[in-house]
Scaffold this motif. Structure first.
Motif, PDB file in Angstrom:
ATOM      1  N   GLU A   1      -2.267   5.905 -13.556  1.00  0.00           N
ATOM      2  CA  GLU A   1      -1.340   5.973 -12.422  1.00  0.00           C
ATOM      3  C   GLU A   1      -2.090   6.360 -11.150  1.00  0.00           C
ATOM      4  O   GLU A   1      -1.883   5.779 -10.082  1.00  0.00           O
ATOM      5  N   PHE A   2      -2.994   7.332 -11.279  1.00  0.00           N
ATOM      6  CA  PHE A   2      -3.812   7.760 -10.150  1.00  0.00           C
ATOM      7  C   PHE A   2      -4.668   6.598  -9.645  1.00  0.00           C
ATOM      8  O   PHE A   2      -4.728   6.322  -8.436  1.00  0.00           O
ATOM      9  N   ASP A   3      -5.342   5.907 -10.557  1.00  0.00           N
ATOM     10  CA  ASP A   3      -6.218   4.799 -10.179  1.00  0.00           C
ATOM     11  C   ASP A   3      -5.437   3.681  -9.494  1.00  0.00           C
ATOM     12  O   ASP A   3      -5.920   3.072  -8.534  1.00  0.00           O
ATOM     13  N   GLU A   4      -4.240   3.410  -9.975  1.00  0.00           N
ATOM     14  CA  GLU A   4      -3.419   2.349  -9.385  1.00  0.00           C
ATOM     15  C   GLU A   4      -3.010   2.703  -7.957  1.00  0.00           C
ATOM     16  O   GLU A   4      -3.084   1.865  -7.050  1.00  0.00           O
ATOM     17  N   GLN A   5      -2.589   3.938  -7.749  1.00  0.00           N
ATOM     18  CA  GLN A   5      -2.171   4.355  -6.411  1.00  0.00           C
ATOM     19  C   GLN A   5      -3.346   4.378  -5.437  1.00  0.00           C
ATOM     20  O   GLN A   5      -3.214   3.994  -4.274  1.00  0.00           O
ATOM     21  N   LEU A   6      -4.495   4.829  -5.928  1.00  0.00           N
ATOM     22  CA  LEU A   6      -5.687   4.866  -5.092  1.00  0.00           C
ATOM     23  C   LEU A   6      -6.115   3.452  -4.706  1.00  0.00           C
ATOM     24  O   LEU A   6      -6.452   3.190  -3.548  1.00  0.00           O
ATOM     25  N   CYS A   7      -6.087   2.549  -5.647  1.00  0.00           N
ATOM     26  CA  CYS A   7      -6.452   1.155  -5.394  1.00  0.00           C
ATOM     27  C   CYS A   7      -5.503   0.517  -4.386  1.00  0.00           C
ATOM     28  O   CYS A   7      -5.922  -0.239  -3.505  1.00  0.00           O
ATOM     29  N   ARG A   8      -4.214   0.841  -4.492  1.00  0.00           N
ATOM     30  CA  ARG A   8      -3.220   0.283  -3.582  1.00  0.00           C
ATOM     31  C   ARG A   8      -3.472   0.754  -2.145  1.00  0.00           C
ATOM     32  O   ARG A   8      -3.369  -0.027  -1.191  1.00  0.00           O
ATOM     33  N   LEU A   9      -3.833   2.017  -1.998  1.00  0.00           N
ATOM     34  CA  LEU A   9      -4.112   2.548  -0.665  1.00  0.00           C
ATOM     35  C   LEU A   9      -5.384   1.947  -0.088  1.00  0.00           C
ATOM     36  O   LEU A   9      -5.456   1.646   1.107  1.00  0.00           O
ATOM     37  N   ARG A  10      -6.394   1.773  -0.908  1.00  0.00           N
ATOM     38  CA  ARG A  10      -7.626   1.152  -0.431  1.00  0.00           C
ATOM     39  C   ARG A  10      -7.362  -0.265   0.054  1.00  0.00           C
ATOM     40  O   ARG A  10      -7.868  -0.692   1.087  1.00  0.00           O
ATOM     41  N   SER A  11      -6.560  -0.994  -0.689  1.00  0.00           N
ATOM     42  CA  SER A  11      -6.237  -2.372  -0.310  1.00  0.00           C
ATOM     43  C   SER A  11      -5.458  -2.426   0.990  1.00  0.00           C
ATOM     44  O   SER A  11      -5.620  -3.351   1.792  1.00  0.00           O
ATOM     45  N   SER A  12      -4.623  -1.419   1.220  1.00  0.00           N
ATOM     46  CA  SER A  12      -3.794  -1.411   2.429  1.00  0.00           C
ATOM     47  C   SER A  12      -4.612  -1.184   3.690  1.00  0.00           C
ATOM     48  O   SER A  12      -4.156  -1.470   4.794  1.00  0.00           O
ATOM     49  N   GLU A  13      -5.854  -0.670   3.547  1.00  0.00           N
ATOM     50  CA  GLU A  13      -6.699  -0.438   4.715  1.00  0.00           C
ATOM     51  C   GLU A  13      -7.035  -1.739   5.420  1.00  0.00           C
ATOM     52  O   GLU A  13      -7.325  -1.750   6.616  1.00  0.00           O
ATOM     53  N   ALA A  14      -7.017  -2.850   4.684  1.00  0.00           N
ATOM     54  CA  ALA A  14      -7.348  -4.143   5.275  1.00  0.00           C
ATOM     55  C   ALA A  14      -6.127  -4.794   5.927  1.00  0.00           C
ATOM     56  O   ALA A  14      -6.254  -5.817   6.594  1.00  0.00           O
TER      57      ALA A  14
END
Length: 278
Positions: A21-34
């Protein structure tokens, strides 16, 4: 922009459902930076941070993670984590202050424009007052970014330490986006002013739909120029009022998100202090 480092999972993700769950949320935030910079995307990032910090708080309740954090209380990474959490709280307070000041001056100027007491001269003074407040806010945000925290490579042997460092890094990145959004690019507002002054049609349109702060700066600067030339323009005045209303709604949304994020940042810091004190 804050740098990210790839984290390797030192134990199976199936060990606890919070890890994926942590990894998924972190990945989603990283993707949103673009993603494109807009008030909607920014609010989404802040909301994503809230969820991520909620997940962190749950992870800090796990006995295994508490043991990993507390067994070496004098390590350098302990000070770095605590210092990072404090600096993020400071940046959150800076964001809150910037939004509060801008909202108050936005509401005041809207009221003055509606009443229209004192003619163009009085209105120009109030517009200048608003723009001066905007300059002060931009200066405070710029200084906060100059003094922003940086995150070194902490103890990669401790999985929870690596995760906390990544959370601090992505939180810093979102604050950078927010500060940049509130300040706006230096040349952009005058570019919009030119468009507004050269086109009556443009003055009624949302020239830069993605940034309400920039739109208000441009609308008020164009109104100020019009008043200086003794050419009262009801269309520019109406446009300024409309942009101020949009900005107030934008600020209200961001304020709620930042306030909620502040509570989560504070909760995480308290949890860390409690764990490390045992």
């Amino acid at each position: 922009m804050a740098a990210y480092h790839t984290r390797s999972i030192s134990f199976p993700s199936s060990q606890h459902p919070l890890i994926p769950e942590f990894d998924e949320q972190l990945c989603r935030l990283r993707s949103s930076e673009a993603a494109s910079s807009s008030s909607t995307s920014l609010s989404s990032k802040v909301s994503g941070l809230q969820d991520l910090h909620d997940c962190v708080d749950k992870l800090l309740l796990l006995p295994l993670n508490q043991q990993a954090l507390s067994k070496q209380p004098n390590e350098e990474w302990v000070d770095e984590l605590l210092d990072g959490s404090l600096r993020l709280l400071d940046m959150c307070n800076t964001a809150k202050d910037a939004l509060q000041q801008t909202k108050e001056s936005t509401q005041e100027l809207q009221s003055i424009i509606r009443r229209r007491r004192g003619g163009e001269s009085s209105l120009s003074c109030e517009v200048k007052k608003f723009l001066n407040i905007r300059k002060a806010v931009k200066k405070a945000l710029h200084e906060a970014m100059e003094n922003k925290c940086t995150f070194s490579l902490l103890n990669q042997d401790q999985e929870i330490v690596s995760m906390l460092r990544e959370v601090q890094s992505i939180t810093l990145a979102v604050f950078e986006s927010m500060f940049s959004f509130i300040s706006g690019p230096k040349s952009n507002s005058w570019s919009l002013v030119s468009k507004l002054m050269n086109s009556k049609k443009a003055s009624c349109e949302n020239v830069n739909k993605s940034n309400e702060f920039v739109n208000v700066d441009a609308a008020l600067n164009s109104l100020l120029i019009s008043n200086k030339s003794k050419k009262s323009d009801s269309m520019l005045e109406e446009n300024a009022q409309n942009e101020l209303q949009k900005l107030e709604m934008c600020i209200q949304d961001l304020e709620e998100g930042v306030e909620s994020l502040y509570r989560r940042l504070l909760k995480t810091r308290v949890s860390l202090l409690n764990i490390l004190s045992h």
